[in-house]
Design a protein around this motif. Sequence first.
Motif, PDB file in Angstrom:
ATOM      1  N   ASP A  54      73.865  21.905  41.554  1.00  0.00           N
ATOM      2  CA  ASP A  54      73.999  22.664  40.304  1.00  0.00           C
ATOM      3  C   ASP A  54      74.273  24.126  40.615  1.00  0.00           C
ATOM      4  O   ASP A  54      73.857  24.662  41.648  1.00  0.00           O
ATOM      5  CB  ASP A  54      72.714  22.575  39.485  1.00  0.00           C
ATOM      6  N   ARG A  55      74.941  24.783  39.688  1.00  0.00           N
ATOM      7  CA  ARG A  55      75.183  26.218  39.823  1.00  0.00           C
ATOM      8  C   ARG A  55      74.842  26.920  38.523  1.00  0.00           C
ATOM      9  O   ARG A  55      74.803  26.307  37.447  1.00  0.00           O
ATOM     10  CB  ARG A  55      76.636  26.505  40.198  1.00  0.00           C
TER      11      ARG A  55
ATOM     12  N   CYS B  84      77.662  33.712  41.449  1.00  0.00           N
ATOM     13  CA  CYS B  84      76.815  32.683  40.841  1.00  0.00           C
ATOM     14  C   CYS B  84      75.845  32.218  41.914  1.00  0.00           C
ATOM     15  O   CYS B  84      75.934  32.619  43.087  1.00  0.00           O
ATOM     16  CB  CYS B  84      77.646  31.512  40.297  1.00  0.00           C
ATOM     17  N   TYR B  85      74.907  31.379  41.532  1.00  0.00           N
ATOM     18  CA  TYR B  85      73.948  30.808  42.475  1.00  0.00           C
ATOM     19  C   TYR B  85      74.149  29.300  42.516  1.00  0.00           C
ATOM     20  O   TYR B  85      74.306  28.658  41.467  1.00  0.00           O
ATOM     21  CB  TYR B  85      72.516  31.167  42.085  1.00  0.00           C
ATOM     22  N   LEU B  86      74.159  28.753  43.725  1.00  0.00           N
ATOM     23  CA  LEU B  86      74.410  27.328  43.934  1.00  0.00           C
ATOM     24  C   LEU B  86      73.238  26.712  44.691  1.00  0.00           C
ATOM     25  O   LEU B  86      72.832  27.210  45.744  1.00  0.00           O
ATOM     26  CB  LEU B  86      75.706  27.143  44.740  1.00  0.00           C
TER      27      LEU B  86
ATOM     28  N   THR C  14      71.837  24.459  47.152  1.00  0.00           N
ATOM     29  CA  THR C  14      72.387  23.750  48.310  1.00  0.00           C
ATOM     30  C   THR C  14      71.338  22.979  49.102  1.00  0.00           C
ATOM     31  O   THR C  14      71.676  22.275  50.048  1.00  0.00           O
ATOM     32  CB  THR C  14      73.078  24.750  49.261  1.00  0.00           C
TER      33      THR C  14
ATOM     34  N   PRO D 291      68.254  28.851  45.602  1.00  0.00           N
ATOM     35  CA  PRO D 291      69.704  28.663  45.715  1.00  0.00           C
ATOM     36  C   PRO D 291      70.383  29.784  46.492  1.00  0.00           C
ATOM     37  O   PRO D 291      69.854  30.890  46.599  1.00  0.00           O
ATOM     38  CB  PRO D 291      70.164  28.632  44.252  1.00  0.00           C
TER      39      PRO D 291
ATOM     40  N   GLU E 211      85.216  26.225  39.700  1.00  0.00           N
ATOM     41  CA  GLU E 211      84.596  24.900  39.850  1.00  0.00           C
ATOM     42  C   GLU E 211      85.249  24.080  40.954  1.00  0.00           C
ATOM     43  O   GLU E 211      84.526  23.494  41.786  1.00  0.00           O
ATOM     44  CB  GLU E 211      84.627  24.136  38.531  1.00  0.00           C
TER      45      GLU E 211
ATOM     46  N   LEU F 138      84.052  25.497  44.200  1.00  0.00           N
ATOM     47  CA  LEU F 138      82.650  25.175  44.470  1.00  0.00           C
ATOM     48  C   LEU F 138      82.481  23.713  44.875  1.00  0.00           C
ATOM     49  O   LEU F 138      81.533  23.376  45.591  1.00  0.00           O
ATOM     50  CB  LEU F 138      81.788  25.504  43.262  1.00  0.00           C
TER      51      LEU F 138
ATOM     52  N   ARG G 232      80.425  22.574  48.087  1.00  0.00           N
ATOM     53  CA  ARG G 232      79.450  21.475  48.103  1.00  0.00           C
ATOM     54  C   ARG G 232      79.767  20.491  49.228  1.00  0.00           C
ATOM     55  O   ARG G 232      78.865  20.018  49.936  1.00  0.00           O
ATOM     56  CB  ARG G 232      79.445  20.760  46.755  1.00  0.00           C
TER      57      ARG G 232
END
Length: 314
Positions: free
Chosen positions: A196-197, A222-224, A226, A232, A248, A251, A255
Amino acid sequence: MTTVAVDGSQLLPWRDASIPVALVQVGYFINPHMRGRPYTKDVQMEVLAPDEIVEESKTEHADADSYPYSDMQVTLRRYLLEIETLCRLMAQCAQTRDPEAPAHSPVVFFDGSLVVSFALTMPSPYRERYINSAIALVKTSEELRVPLIGYIDTSYARDIVTMLRRLDALERQPVLRDTKKIHDSLLWQGCLQWGDRTPAMICARNDILASYGPYHDRIAFCYLQTTAHRAPARLEFPRWMLDEGLVEPVLDVVRAEVIAGMGGYPYAIETADAVSVITMPDRNEFYGHFQEFIQRQGVKFTFSTKSMSKSRRR
């Protein structure tokens, strides 16, 4: 789908050598992710002579017994070489880009922040050199339309915290306390599932970005999530990627790299880091070659008695 990553390491001037020299090395990894097209692992290296690493901020009142060579100079040169290498690779990828490749290929990884707030406390000209180099990286990505990700695994940024406190200050009865112990990534810890981000936002700090000129509002983040249990990671990228709807799909590449990597870290950056490392045998080999070169020039090159004693004992 091509991914590119760069990382650097450095060998600081050795006080035990009669001629202090430094070495900066940047490793890069280019992975086409296509059958029949091999990946590339290579290094870019620079040797810094004594006159290139003299402390620039030294004053006439400096301690006469102090070491006159600057670790800051070496660290700066490593950073500049990382940026120069990334910009060169972006230009190379843009020229050889397959017309049928997706718009978000290649994806270029930079192991660090695109917002060089750490340079705020640095003296001139270090501060300006970091800023100009960061701007050049964002500008190159924008002009070549090559997606760029600044990856910060452990971030202490407080952009969202600052925004919330300012909004809270507009209330009749503010409830948020001022604290230096809370940073953005902690706000999201436990709220995101793996992959999720957060929404993408424009970085609007009123400190270092004021020196970015026309690029002061062209960096987004943004924050992801991981990993399963840690806070994140922070991802920074040029605003044009957000404007053109590439965040997207880019990202998704991040991922995939995290899945391939170890412990929630992108594989491309891990590989570039492994390529760039200067090991102890590397250091010894470098000084051996340097000693031979200097002696061929008719100059004497020695090591301190202490370092030679340690070498014999170990």
